[in-house]
Design an enzyme around this catalytic site. Structure first.
Site, mmCIF file in Angstrom:
data_model
loop_
_atom_site.group_PDB
_atom_site.id
_atom_site.type_symbol
_atom_site.label_atom_id
_atom_site.label_comp_id
_atom_site.label_asym_id
_atom_site.label_seq_id
_atom_site.Cartn_x
_atom_site.Cartn_y
_atom_site.Cartn_z
ATOM 1 N N GLU A 290 -34.513 33.756 -12.993
ATOM 2 C CA GLU A 290 -34.356 33.637 -11.800
ATOM 3 C C GLU A 290 -33.741 32.512 -11.279
ATOM 4 O OE1 GLU A 290 -38.614 34.709 -11.053
ATOM 5 O OE2 GLU A 290 -38.498 36.467 -11.761
ATOM 6 N N GLY B 119 -40.560 41.554 -14.480
ATOM 7 C CA GLY B 119 -41.104 41.855 -13.228
ATOM 8 C C GLY B 119 -40.698 43.353 -12.943
ATOM 9 N N GLY C 176 -45.394 36.251 -15.625
ATOM 10 C CA GLY C 176 -45.222 36.152 -14.200
ATOM 11 C C GLY C 176 -46.341 36.867 -13.423
ATOM 12 N N GLY C 177 -46.016 38.174 -12.989
ATOM 13 C CA GLY C 177 -47.013 38.817 -11.999
ATOM 14 C C GLY C 177 -48.418 38.838 -12.422
ATOM 15 N N ASN D 26 -46.606 31.691 -15.301
ATOM 16 C CA ASN D 26 -45.579 31.577 -14.205
ATOM 17 C C ASN D 26 -45.933 32.183 -12.911
ATOM 18 O OD1 ASN D 26 -43.397 30.969 -12.747
ATOM 19 N ND2 ASN D 26 -41.791 32.196 -13.933
ATOM 20 N N TRP D 27 -46.580 31.289 -11.903
ATOM 21 C CA TRP D 27 -46.971 31.867 -10.845
ATOM 22 C C TRP D 27 -45.759 31.867 -9.651
ATOM 23 C CZ3 TRP D 27 -51.973 28.626 -9.511
ATOM 24 C CH2 TRP D 27 -52.877 28.812 -10.504
ATOM 25 N N LYS D 28 -44.546 31.695 -10.143
ATOM 26 C CA LYS D 28 -43.293 31.884 -9.066
ATOM 27 C C LYS D 28 -43.839 31.364 -7.767
ATOM 28 C CE LYS D 28 -41.762 35.373 -12.507
ATOM 29 N NZ LYS D 28 -40.993 36.598 -12.751
ATOM 30 N N SER E 43 -42.669 41.519 -18.338
ATOM 31 C CA SER E 43 -43.677 42.721 -17.975
ATOM 32 C C SER E 43 -44.984 42.569 -19.152
ATOM 33 C CB SER E 43 -43.167 43.936 -17.870
ATOM 34 O OG SER E 43 -42.065 43.947 -16.875
ATOM 35 N N GLU F 52 -36.963 36.073 -22.704
ATOM 36 C CA GLU F 52 -37.164 36.732 -21.451
ATOM 37 C C GLU F 52 -36.073 37.620 -21.188
ATOM 38 O OE1 GLU F 52 -40.754 35.139 -19.228
ATOM 39 O OE2 GLU F 52 -39.021 34.120 -18.357
ATOM 40 N N HIS G 289 -35.164 29.243 -16.075
ATOM 41 C CA HIS G 289 -35.729 30.698 -16.051
ATOM 42 C C HIS G 289 -34.798 31.756 -15.599
ATOM 43 C CE1 HIS G 289 -37.872 33.928 -14.348
ATOM 44 N NE2 HIS G 289 -38.986 33.561 -15.135
HETATM 45 P P1 PGA Z 1 -43.189 39.125 -15.286
HETATM 46 O O1 PGA Z 1 -42.394 37.696 -15.165
HETATM 47 O O2 PGA Z 1 -44.601 38.831 -16.414
HETATM 48 O O3 PGA Z 1 -43.705 39.416 -13.939
HETATM 49 O O4 PGA Z 1 -42.247 40.218 -15.753
HETATM 50 C C1 PGA Z 1 -42.035 36.868 -16.603
HETATM 51 C C2 PGA Z 1 -41.558 35.572 -16.042
HETATM 52 O O5 PGA Z 1 -40.630 35.765 -15.143
HETATM 53 O O6 PGA Z 1 -41.462 34.662 -16.633
#
Ligand code: PGA
Length: 247
Positions: free
Chosen positions: A97, A172, A230-231, A8-10, A209, A166, A95
């Site tokens: 977010e 994050g 994500g990150g 997930n490149w957000k 994470s 999640e 998600h």
């Molecule tokens: P993260 O994000 O790996 O940066 O914690 C995971 C996600 O939001 O899917």
């Protein structure tokens, strides 16, 4: 058993950065083992171009979000069919977010799943409790409610659903949920989904994470079929580390 590596490149990368990273993915991951499923969720701005690059390498792709109406006066939105038409296979839905920063409700999530299924996209339904909900001991209630609301009365004619657990407090933050506690929740999720959709065998992923150093702990668990990252998926060396430590 398939292993899922979902990236997930957000909103981390602009158009050129996304294309450059897609190129690195294509160079590094064109010969993944048969049982590995890799999918990338770039911004909608770069999705079609990133998709062209990834498709050549056999890596699938999809949106981070969608809108449930097919076409019309919905400024700023993109529909499930439109994503399907540029070759998307999966879509993230719900998600945290989206839920917590943009007020997406369980009802919205349900509508998005309906639209994804109708368009032939496989939804990756994200569920998870906040820190406050966990402190109250409400995590089971919250996650079960998210699943119930999203999945009831849906038309799953094919075996198409992935659930990502999640926990919001682990996303994050660098504060990762232990593999044992992720496994407990993954096992419950499998049971709850089975009650709702007895004909489906639904892979459950863990996200929050995930790093090269902890990925294998999660993947060792019986009920965790993969990771949603994500990150660490937005930097090629970190992502290579994750894949190398698990494949
Ligand atoms: P993260 O994000 O790996 O940066 O914690 C995971 C996600 O939001 O899917």
């Amino acid at each position: 058993m398939k292993k899922y590596f979902f990236a997930n490149w957000k909103m981390y990368l602009d158009f050129n950065e996304s294309l450059a990273l897609a190129q690195s993915y294509a160079e590094n991951f064109f010969d993944l083992p048969e049982d590995v499923v890799m999918s990338v969720f770039p911004s909608s701005l770069s999705l079609a171009a990133v998709g062209d690059t990834l498709a050549q390498a056999g890596v699938s792709y999809g949106p981070q979000n969608l809108y449930w109406v097919e076409k019309g006066g919905y400024t700023g939105e993109v529909s499930a069919n439109m994503y399907k038409a540029v070759g998307c296979e999966y879509t993230l839905v719900g998600h945290s977010e989206r839920r917590h920063l943009f007020g997406e409700t369980n009802d919205d999530v349900k509508n998005k799943i309906t639209a994804a299924l109708a368009a032939g996209l496989t939804p990756v339904l994200c569920v998870g409790e906040t820190q406050a909900q966990r402190e109250k001991g409400d995590q089971d209630l919250v996650v079960k409610e998210q699943l119930d609301q999203a999945l009831k009365d849906q038309n799953f004619s094919e075996n198409k659903l992935i659930v990502a657990y999640e926990p919001v407090w682990a996303i994050g933050t660098g504060e990762n949920c232990s593999a044992v506690s992720a496994e407990h929740m993954a096992e419950k999720i499998k049971t709850w989904v089975k009650e709702l959709l007895p004909n489906l065998d639904t892979p459950v992923l863990y996200g929050g994470s995930v790093r090269a150093e902890n990925v294998s702990e999660y993947l060792k668990q019986n009920n965790i079929a993969g990771v949603l990252v994500g990150g660490a998926s937005a930097k090629i060396t970190d992502w290579q580390g994750i894949v190398k430590n698990s494949v």
